[in-house]
Design a protein around this motif. Structure first.
Motif, PDB file in Angstrom:
ATOM      1  N   ALA A 212       0.833  -1.214   0.000  1.00 23.49           N
ATOM      2  CA  ALA A 212       0.000   0.000   0.000  1.00 23.49           C
ATOM      3  C   ALA A 212       0.866   1.261   0.000  1.00 23.49           C
ATOM      4  N   HIS A 223      -7.754   7.868  -1.253  1.00 23.93           N
ATOM      5  CA  HIS A 223      -7.436   9.092  -0.514  1.00 23.93           C
ATOM      6  C   HIS A 223      -8.145  10.310  -1.098  1.00 23.93           C
ATOM      7  N   ASP A 377      -5.322   3.944   4.596  1.00 22.79           N
ATOM      8  CA  ASP A 377      -4.600   2.774   4.068  1.00 22.79           C
ATOM      9  C   ASP A 377      -4.819   1.555   4.955  1.00 22.79           C
TER      10      ASP A 377
END
Ligand code: FES
Ligand SMILES: [Fe+2]
Length: 427
Positions: A212, A223, A377
């Protein structure tokens, strides 16, 4: 303009002959999902973590005589005591008393030149020697020299402490790091001594954590509420990297940012913070009246491609650490395996020592902002692990813009196949 750079994998060595990044993973991007879920594969990776150098701490953690820290290598059930003696020599030991195997030090850090075991009070010095045994007459055959703490190999590079749990490492730290140290020299790590650490146990495989943080493809989607606008541009909507290169089993790449991102008056706190230069990635709006030591940008071997779009450079140190160098500091991620579906994530942020209240505020804000992004994440990769275990998808597929993930998976696969081959297959 943002065509993907060329990438040439290289053969590598972990000290036991030549190894090859898995060619199928490199060419197809396909990785068997069992690699992330299988206990057999995890056992092989556990072996690997017992044979290679591991980036584990900072020299600054043990700066003075008597300073000590304890670091765990979870998958090896290893607790390691890193200790600086009176003369300033840094050593590492297994944190185990040689009387009956009690954990010698129960804390995490401190300063002492002697440890007394909590169980029966055998005492050891910072050189590891057994110094005192209560009721010693009852141990007539005791070999005190052989009862010293068991050493762990330790090395230092650029202020980072590495350990190797193999009693006889197959390569020196210099050999292990040679492809990286040949590329990166005289980087200004020392200019950023102000550190903040975050730690979290994540219910996911350690490699999903590493992956990630090894691609920018997800930024636009995952995001969208945090950093997407700072990175994605019309010219480079999917955040293609500016540069990447294999460094043996390690790798490096340069991330791109949006050079036209404008701090918004609707977010005055963020604007204030970023103008005071605590932003690690990109700082084109940073206050030019503030005098600063140079950052990593503009350094030889860093800041490649289009300088206006450069965000940061990442060095990924096999197997589990990533050092990221930005305009205003650097940050490091370590993903340590605990079990097939659990890992410990440690992030260390390195800033300049703040010289004003506004800079202190800005650093704290930037940290909170980074934390919010990283929680996006970590929340995602926990969900990913939970469903990968179903076996419904037999393999995952990395695209060409996820080349750093391909290389990461291919190198671990090559190391496992070369050093401790096992059969892993999806059910
Ligand atoms: S186990 Fe340490 S003194 Fe007994
Ligand atoms: Fe992310």
């Amino acid at each position: 303009m943002f065509a993907l750079p060329k990438f040439e994998p290289q053969n590598f060595t972990l000290g036991s002959g030549t190894l090859q990044p898995d060619p199928v993973i490199m060419s197809t991007g396909h990785v068997d999902t069992a690699v992330y879920t299988s206990p057999e594969r995890f056992a092989a990776e556990t072996e690997l973590f017992g044979k290679v150098w591991l980036n584990i701490a900072d020299v600054a953690d043990v700066a003075n005589p008597g300073d000590w820290i304890v670091r765990d290598v979870h998958c090896r059930s290893a607790s390691v005591l890193i200790w600086r003696d009176k003369q300033g020599k840094l050593r590492a030991f297994h944190n185990i008393c040689t009387h009956r195997g009690m954990k010698l030090v129960w804390g995490e850090s401190g300063n002492s030149l002697r440890f007394s075991c909590p169980y029966h009070a055998w005492a050891f010095g910072a050189d590891g020697r057994l110094k005192a045994v209560p009721d010693e007459g009852c141990f007539p055959g005791l070999d005190k020299e052989a009862s010293a703490l068991r050493p762990v190999n330790l090395g230092v590079w650029e202020g980072f402490i590495f350990i190797n749990l193999d009693p006889e490492p197959r390569q020196t730290l210099a050999e292990y790091l040679a492809p990286v140290s040949a590329r990166f020299q005289n980087l200004p790590f020392k200019d950023f001594p102000h550190r903040v650490t975050m730690k979290q146990v994540i219910d996911t495989n350690w490699k999903l954590g590493l992956e990630a943080q090894s691609e920018s493809y997800h930024i636009r989607a995952l995001h969208s509420r945090t950093v997407s606008g700072m990175v994605s541009t019309t010219a480079n909507p999917f955040c293609h990297p500016l540069f990447w290169e294999a460094l043996g089993q390690h790798r490096t790449w340069s991330t791109a940012i949006n050079p036209e991102y404008e701090l918004s008056d609707t977010r005055p706190v963020q604007k204030y913070s970023f103008l005071h230069s605590a932003q690690l990635v990109g700082a084109t709006d940073a206050d030019p009246t503030q005098e600063k030591a140079d950052g990593f940008n503009g350094r030889e071997a860093i800041d490649r491609g289009d300088p206006a779009s450069w965000g940061s450079d990442q060095m990924v140190l096999f197997p589990h650490a990533q050092i990221n160098a930005g305009s205003n500091g650097c940050w490091l991620n370590r993903f340590q395996p605990i079990s097939p579906d659990r890992c410990e994530w440690e992030a260390v942020y390195y800033y300049r020592t703040p010289s004003s209240h506004s800079e202190v505020f800005s650093q704290i804000y930037a940290l909170a902002f980074n934390r919010d992004t990283l929680i996006e994440d970590n929340g995602a990769i926990e969900r990913q692990q939970a469903v990968l275990k179903s076996g419904a998808v037999p393999y995952i597929q990395f695209g060409e813009q996820e080349m750093m993930c391909r290389h990461s998976a291919a190198v671990v696969q090559g190391a496992v196949d070369g050093l401790m081959p096992i059969a892993v297959a999806a059910e």
